[in-house]
Write an enzyme that holds these catalytic residues in place. Sequence first.
Site, mmCIF file in Angstrom:
data_model
loop_
_atom_site.group_PDB
_atom_site.id
_atom_site.type_symbol
_atom_site.label_atom_id
_atom_site.label_comp_id
_atom_site.label_asym_id
_atom_site.label_seq_id
_atom_site.Cartn_x
_atom_site.Cartn_y
_atom_site.Cartn_z
ATOM 1 C CD GLU A 1 -0.819 -0.795 -0.522
ATOM 2 O OE1 GLU A 1 -0.665 -1.625 -1.457
ATOM 3 O OE2 GLU A 1 -1.888 -0.215 -0.311
ATOM 4 C CB CYS B 1 -6.123 0.001 1.745
ATOM 5 S SG CYS B 1 -5.881 -0.831 3.328
#
Length: 232
Positions: free
Chosen positions: A102, A2
């Site tokens: 993402e 992340c």
Amino acid sequence: MCGRYSLAKSKIELEERFQAEMPGEFNPRYNVAPTQLMPVITSDSPEGFSHFYWGITPEFSKNKPVSQKFINARGETISEKVSFKTAFQKRRCIIPADGFYEWKQLGKKSKSPYRFVLENEKAFAFAGIWEEYENENGENKHTFLIITTEANPMVSEIHDRMPVILTPETEKLWLDKQTELEALKSCLQPYDQAKMMSYPVSPMVNQVSNDSPSLIKKTSPMDQFGNYTLFG
């Protein structure tokens, strides 16, 4: 991993959601990146927000700057790694967020950004740990990282890892200094995909300097690249 998230909520919304006091002002953030100062809630002070830098400086790395290398730690091994073991046991925190980004690989040089949120785009918290270090000026600074786990089926279409998203119940376990090791480990699970949504967003999110409300809006494939066939 992340490497980017959002916290597009007001100070009042965050205080109500987490039942904690936030000192000073807070402006919603749409494109949070490593090394930036963000609110967290620690196991040492669960009744209030603290502001720490994203990118942990491990306990053994004295007088080092905020690290861009240690922004995530794998939940499967965090209790064993020398870099994170003590923090996992003694310095846990939750990191408020309302989405994370993402990038989907479309070709050798082409990636498409997606935003992942919970249903109704409500605020939630990542599981994290924090550290304290002394900078070259003798000032104490605090840093945090986000713990990751294997991706659930929704996220796995884009990336094989995802941040650990806690439920309100596991948030309390995570911040409780009396929680036993096995109970802590049980918190580090992929979030239920049935309670999540994802959608494509503007490639403007690629630039850390961009931080506007338009970044969290759903964008069509045409708006992203000017060519729908890229998503064929």
